[in-house]
Enzyme design. Structure first.
Site, PDB file in Angstrom:
ATOM      1  N   ARG A   1      -0.082  12.696  10.518  1.00 55.75           N
ATOM      2  CA  ARG A   1       1.238  13.304  10.766  1.00 55.75           C
ATOM      3  C   ARG A   1       1.452  14.528   9.889  1.00 55.75           C
ATOM      4  O   ARG A   1       1.108  14.492   8.705  1.00 55.75           O
ATOM      5  CB  ARG A   1       2.356  12.292  10.457  1.00 55.75           C
ATOM      6  CG  ARG A   1       2.406  11.216  11.489  1.00 55.75           C
ATOM      7  CD  ARG A   1       3.557  10.265  11.321  1.00 55.75           C
ATOM      8  NE  ARG A   1       3.526   9.366  12.447  1.00 55.75           N
ATOM      9  CZ  ARG A   1       3.869   8.083  12.418  1.00 55.75           C
ATOM     10  NH1 ARG A   1       4.322   7.553  11.299  1.00 55.75           N
ATOM     11  NH2 ARG A   1       3.789   7.354  13.506  1.00 55.75           N
TER      12      ARG A   1
ATOM     13  N   ASP B   1       4.458  -1.374  11.189  1.00 54.65           N
ATOM     14  CA  ASP B   1       3.959  -0.045  10.872  1.00 54.65           C
ATOM     15  C   ASP B   1       3.420   0.540  12.168  1.00 54.65           C
ATOM     16  O   ASP B   1       2.691  -0.132  12.911  1.00 54.65           O
ATOM     17  CB  ASP B   1       2.849  -0.103   9.825  1.00 54.65           C
ATOM     18  CG  ASP B   1       2.570   1.282   9.296  1.00 54.65           C
ATOM     19  OD1 ASP B   1       3.048   1.619   8.204  1.00 54.65           O
ATOM     20  OD2 ASP B   1       1.890   2.054  10.013  1.00 54.65           O
TER      21      ASP B   1
ATOM     22  N   SER C   1       7.363   6.920  13.020  1.00 57.31           N
ATOM     23  CA  SER C   1       7.106   5.634  12.376  1.00 57.31           C
ATOM     24  C   SER C   1       7.909   4.497  12.979  1.00 57.31           C
ATOM     25  O   SER C   1       8.795   4.695  13.806  1.00 57.31           O
ATOM     26  CB  SER C   1       7.419   5.747  10.890  1.00 57.31           C
ATOM     27  OG  SER C   1       8.758   5.382  10.653  1.00 57.31           O
TER      28      SER C   1
ATOM     29  N   ARG D   1       9.714   2.566  11.047  1.00 65.25           N
ATOM     30  CA  ARG D   1      10.709   2.162  10.028  1.00 65.25           C
ATOM     31  C   ARG D   1      12.068   1.863  10.654  1.00 65.25           C
ATOM     32  O   ARG D   1      12.713   2.726  11.228  1.00 65.25           O
ATOM     33  CB  ARG D   1      10.821   3.236   8.931  1.00 65.25           C
ATOM     34  CG  ARG D   1      11.321   4.574   9.376  1.00 65.25           C
ATOM     35  CD  ARG D   1      11.194   5.613   8.260  1.00 65.25           C
ATOM     36  NE  ARG D   1       9.789   5.961   8.058  1.00 65.25           N
ATOM     37  CZ  ARG D   1       9.362   7.151   7.652  1.00 65.25           C
ATOM     38  NH1 ARG D   1      10.227   8.098   7.359  1.00 65.25           N
ATOM     39  NH2 ARG D   1       8.076   7.398   7.496  1.00 65.25           N
TER      40      ARG D   1
ATOM     41  N   ASP E   1       0.802  -1.229   0.000  1.00 64.21           N
ATOM     42  CA  ASP E   1       0.000   0.000   0.000  1.00 64.21           C
ATOM     43  C   ASP E   1       0.835   1.280   0.000  1.00 64.21           C
ATOM     44  O   ASP E   1       0.339   2.353  -0.293  1.00 64.21           O
ATOM     45  CB  ASP E   1      -0.935   0.020   1.225  1.00 64.21           C
ATOM     46  CG  ASP E   1      -0.189  -0.181   2.535  1.00 64.21           C
ATOM     47  OD1 ASP E   1       1.032  -0.346   2.511  1.00 64.21           O
ATOM     48  OD2 ASP E   1      -0.844  -0.184   3.598  1.00 64.21           O
ATOM     49  N   HIS E   2       2.122   1.178   0.344  1.00 66.79           N
ATOM     50  CA  HIS E   2       2.929   2.389   0.479  1.00 66.79           C
ATOM     51  C   HIS E   2       3.632   2.762  -0.826  1.00 66.79           C
ATOM     52  O   HIS E   2       3.535   3.869  -1.316  1.00 66.79           O
ATOM     53  CB  HIS E   2       4.003   2.193   1.554  1.00 66.79           C
ATOM     54  CG  HIS E   2       3.516   2.330   2.958  1.00 66.79           C
ATOM     55  ND1 HIS E   2       2.576   1.506   3.516  1.00 66.79           N
ATOM     56  CD2 HIS E   2       3.856   3.213   3.940  1.00 66.79           C
ATOM     57  CE1 HIS E   2       2.358   1.861   4.770  1.00 66.79           C
ATOM     58  NE2 HIS E   2       3.119   2.901   5.049  1.00 66.79           N
TER      59      HIS E   2
HETATM   60  C1  MIC Z   1       4.377   6.295   8.249  1.00 61.24           C
HETATM   61  O1  MIC Z   1       3.205   6.625   8.373  1.00 61.24           O
HETATM   62  O2  MIC Z   1       5.333   7.033   8.569  1.00 61.24           O
HETATM   63  C2  MIC Z   1       4.689   4.920   7.674  1.00 61.24           C
HETATM   64  C3  MIC Z   1       5.284   5.122   6.358  1.00 61.24           C
HETATM   65  O3  MIC Z   1       3.511   4.198   7.540  1.00 61.24           O
HETATM   66  C4  MIC Z   1       5.644   4.225   8.659  1.00 61.24           C
HETATM   67  C5  MIC Z   1       6.185   2.963   8.167  1.00 61.24           C
HETATM   68  C6  MIC Z   1       7.288   3.148   7.197  1.00 61.24           C
HETATM   69  O4  MIC Z   1       8.113   4.037   7.359  1.00 61.24           O
HETATM   70  O5  MIC Z   1       7.338   2.353   6.247  1.00 61.24           O
HETATM   71  C7  MIC Z   1       5.043   3.951  10.032  1.00 61.24           C
HETATM   72  O6  MIC Z   1       4.172   4.647  10.471  1.00 61.24           O
HETATM   73  O7  MIC Z   1       5.536   3.047  10.741  1.00 61.24           O
HETATM   74 FE1  SF4 Z   2       0.139   4.752   5.192  1.00 62.45          FE
HETATM   75 FE2  SF4 Z   2       1.543   5.423   7.373  1.00 62.45          FE
HETATM   76 FE3  SF4 Z   2       0.008   7.210   6.108  1.00 62.45          FE
HETATM   77 FE4  SF4 Z   2      -1.125   5.262   7.420  1.00 62.45          FE
HETATM   78  S1  SF4 Z   2       0.123   6.877   8.292  1.00 62.45           S
HETATM   79  S2  SF4 Z   2      -1.710   5.971   5.388  1.00 62.45           S
HETATM   80  S3  SF4 Z   2       0.263   3.566   7.078  1.00 62.45           S
HETATM   81  S4  SF4 Z   2       1.844   6.198   5.298  1.00 62.45           S
END
Ligand code: MIC
Ligand code: SF4
Length: 647
Positions: A379, A119, A535, A537, A64-65
């Site tokens: 965020r 995630d 996140s 990550r 999905d990313h």
């Molecule tokens: C995000 O919202 O920052 C992400 C991208 O979903 C991350 C995961 C990632 O960095 O792949 C998260 O929230 O853990």
């Molecule tokens: Fe995707 Fe992270 Fe955004 Fe949720 S917060 S939609 S998991 S990138």
């Protein structure tokens, strides 16, 4: 023993340790989820552990990313992920099916289960009463291999909801109010457990909006009871048999209570550049807006998009701005198409994106220079949208749509009558984009497909007793993982290639970081409070480790990032006296005696001729993992020893 929901679930899953606040417990994990941006690494690590099949009740891999596919890289990753899922007995949700958390809630989440996901918004499943936590990919890999997941037993905060939300005020305003009160580190070490009569007025997807964005408080997770409303939701998803009731006991004791009167809430908004910077829409006033983006795992449910479609009926998106929608799942889209509400979105001139994370992670739809963007996401860290000088605000779908119609920040209560929406009794269930795990014999024959974007895992060595080197960077409070390891359309496709992605570490904070780290052959990072918020990550630990970072010395850490540092053999240290932060500067020569990491450590700042006392929260097991050079070498050693003792 009387219990909260958290205590009841944890009691049933504790393998080691007890109900003692702050003490480490090892939990059995029922389910795991991964998404593609963290999943490739998690599955490379699972492969390295050497199991033949996942050991969980079930595990799910979502895509999905990384869906833009500007070249072969994302497509390579997707092909790899699909083949890995088929090889190891994992459900695979194909690209186009939707956002992992929305899909997990609709099709997989079970009340009373434990879930970890690679995630940070995995707690979305708390909306259904699942104890769901974000974790680094390596911890998810270990859980898939049957290993327990360790956490500090949390404090349990009862968030008591009373009353009922007024028209045009919704679940997003509840979580923004929580953030207004406790800010981005007020939840650290805690579970936010929702209780009180007001809970009954919220649907499962409303609850999931709240548990989703609870992540922004830094909490371990957020959870709602599993009640009649949960039952009805699961029935309407064709999953009645998976429902169990889960309520707190009448005499359950919470460590702290936060009370929110839903009747008195009004539309809220988080101002740039922190989800904790919350005010009422009224207080902020009528600022001009250039972009409105609706969607993300926080606000892309059928209910949310129905409100938006109905509010837009017969209207056009204001000429002064762009409006985008990224629906949460194909199920949501199917319903909107069937009911004709999709047509309202198209007619109003909304730019409809794929069912994926999209703009939330800077995959397209970056705002114009200096623009104001109002988003329903979770965020608004500086630069995350893809535009360094954009001002991103976070609000509900109601505020977003009212703003899209008017061209400036608009209190939806002035828009007129609240739209009447019709929710389906039965959702349109169609799992044709979910590949089921194969039987073992067939699975064993599956070939794993690796393109050139899938680089081998780096290997790290055990740590010495003394760490020496220069300070590579000194940063302030609330540094997010987006600062440490940015995402977006350019960098996200490199997630499966650590040597390549490491060139972008701290890119927006210090564009020379990579070169400094190379010239100094590694060294140290110094930071302030809540280092690594945001996140899950693990690349924010793995890539610095690859560049030779040996220890991170800060005032305090965010939970998931702390675990990721340990997992990759970077020593996480904190100042005993926070003022000592001022006694270290960039490029100072440091020497830290870490010994066996049992007690405090001494730091000698050779440049300034001062000695500083450092401490940590490492358990003996964490120390063992760190000394081994990280969790992967450690777990491989443990498995090898286990194998030898059987032979
Ligand atoms: C995000 O919202 O920052 C992400 C991208 O979903 C991350 C995961 C990632 O960095 O792949 C998260 O929230 O853990
Ligand atoms: Fe995707 Fe992270 Fe955004 Fe949720 S917060 S939609 S998991 S990138």
């Amino acid at each position: 023993m009387a219990g909260t929901i958290t205590e009841k679930i944890l009691d049933r899953h504790i393998l080691e340790g007890e109900r003692i606040r702050g003490a480490e417990v090892a939990l059995h994990i029922d389910n795991t989820l991964t998404q593609d941006a963290t999943g490739t690494m998690a599955y490379l690590q699972f492969e390295a552990i050497g199991m033949d099949r996942v050991q969980t009740q079930f595990s799910v891999s979502f895509v999905d990313h990384n869906t833009l596919q500007t070249d072969y890289k994302n497509a390579d990753d997707h092909r790899f992920l699909q083949s890995i899922a088929q090889r190891y007995g994992i459900y695979f949700s194909r690209p186009g099916n939707g956002i992992c958390h929305q899909l997990f809630l609709e099709r997989f989440a079970r009340p009373g289960n434990t879930l970890i996901g690679s995630d940070s918004h995995t707690p979305t499943a708390g909306g259904i009463g699942c104890f769901a936590m974000g974790a680094g990919g390596l911890d998810v890999a270990c859980a898939m291999a049957g290993a327990p997941f360790r956490i500090k037993y949390p404090q349990i905060v009862g968030v008591r909801l009373i009353g009922k939300l007024q028209p045009w005020v919704s679940a997003k305003d509840v979580i923004l109010e929580v953030l207004r009160r406790i800010d981005v580190k007020g939840g650290v070490g805690k579970v936010l457990e929702y209780c009180g009569e007001g809970v009954k007025t919220l649907s499962v997807t409303d609850r999931a909006t709240i548990t989703n964005m609870g992540t922004e408080t830094g909490c371990t997770t957020s959870i709602f009871p599993s009640d009649e409303i949960t039952k009805a939701f699961m029935e309407s998803q064709g999953r009645a048999e998976q429902w169990v009731e889960l309520l707190p006991d009448a005499d359950a004791v919470y460590d702290e209570i936060i009370e929110i009167d839903l009747d008195r809430l009004e539309p809220m908004i988080a101002l740039p550049h922190s989800p904790g910077n919350v005010k009422t829409v009224r207080e902020v006033g009528k600022i001009k807006v250039d972009q409105v983006s609706i969607g993300s795992c926080t606000n892309s449910s059928l209910r949310d998009l129905k409100i938006v479609a109905n509010a837009l009926k017969g209207r056009t998106v204001h000429a002064g701005l762009h409006a985008t929608i990224s629906p949460g799942s194909r199920q949501v889209v199917e319903h909107l198409v069937e009911s004709g509400e999709y047509l309202e979105l198209v007619r109003a001139g909304v730019r409809i994106m794929e069912n994926a994370c999209g703009p939330c992670i800077g995959m397209g739809c970056a705002p114009s220079s200096g623009a104001v963007s109002v988003r329903t996401f979770n965020r608004n860290f500086k630069g995350r949208s893809g535009t360094a000088d954009a001002d991103v605000y976070l609000a509900s779908p109601e505020v977003a749509v009212a703003t899209a119609i008017n061209g400036y920040l608009f209190d939806p209560r002035e828009l007129g009558a609240f739209p009447e929406i019709q929710m389906p009794d039965q959702y349109l269930v169609n799992d044709n984009m979910i590949l089921k795990p194969l039987p073992q014999q067939e699975a064993s024959a599956v070939e794993i497909i690796r393109g050139p974007n899938i680089a081998p895992l780096p290997v790290f060595s055990p740590l010495d007793d003394t760490l020496a080197g220069k300070v590579l960077i000194k940063v302030e409070d609330n540094i997010t993982t987006d600062h440490i390891m940015p995402a977006g359309a350019k960098i996200l496709p490199l997630r499966s290639n650590i040597p390549e992605i490491s060139k972008y570490v701290f890119e927006a904070v210090d564009s020379q970081f990579y070169h400094t780290a190379k010239e100094c052959s590694g060294g140290f990072i110094v930071g302030g409070e809540n280092y690594g918020q945001g996140s899950s990550r693990e690349h924010a630990a793995l890539a610095p480790k690859y560049l030779g970072v040996k220890a991170v010395i800060v005032k305090s850490f965010a939970r998931i990032h702390l675990a990721n540092l340990i997992n990759f053999g970077i020593v996480p240290l904190t100042f005993v006296n926070p003022e000592d932060y001022d006694r270290i500067d960039k490029l100072d020569e440091l020497e830290i005696e870490i010994g066996n990491l049992k007690g405090n450590c001494t730091l000698h700042n050779r440049t300034k001729g001062v000695t500083i006392e450092l401490t940590h929260t490492l358990s003996p097991l964490d120390a063992e993992i760190l000394k081994a050079g990280g969790k992967l070498p450690w777990i491989k050693k443990v498995m090898e020893e286990r194998k030898q003792s059987y032979e």
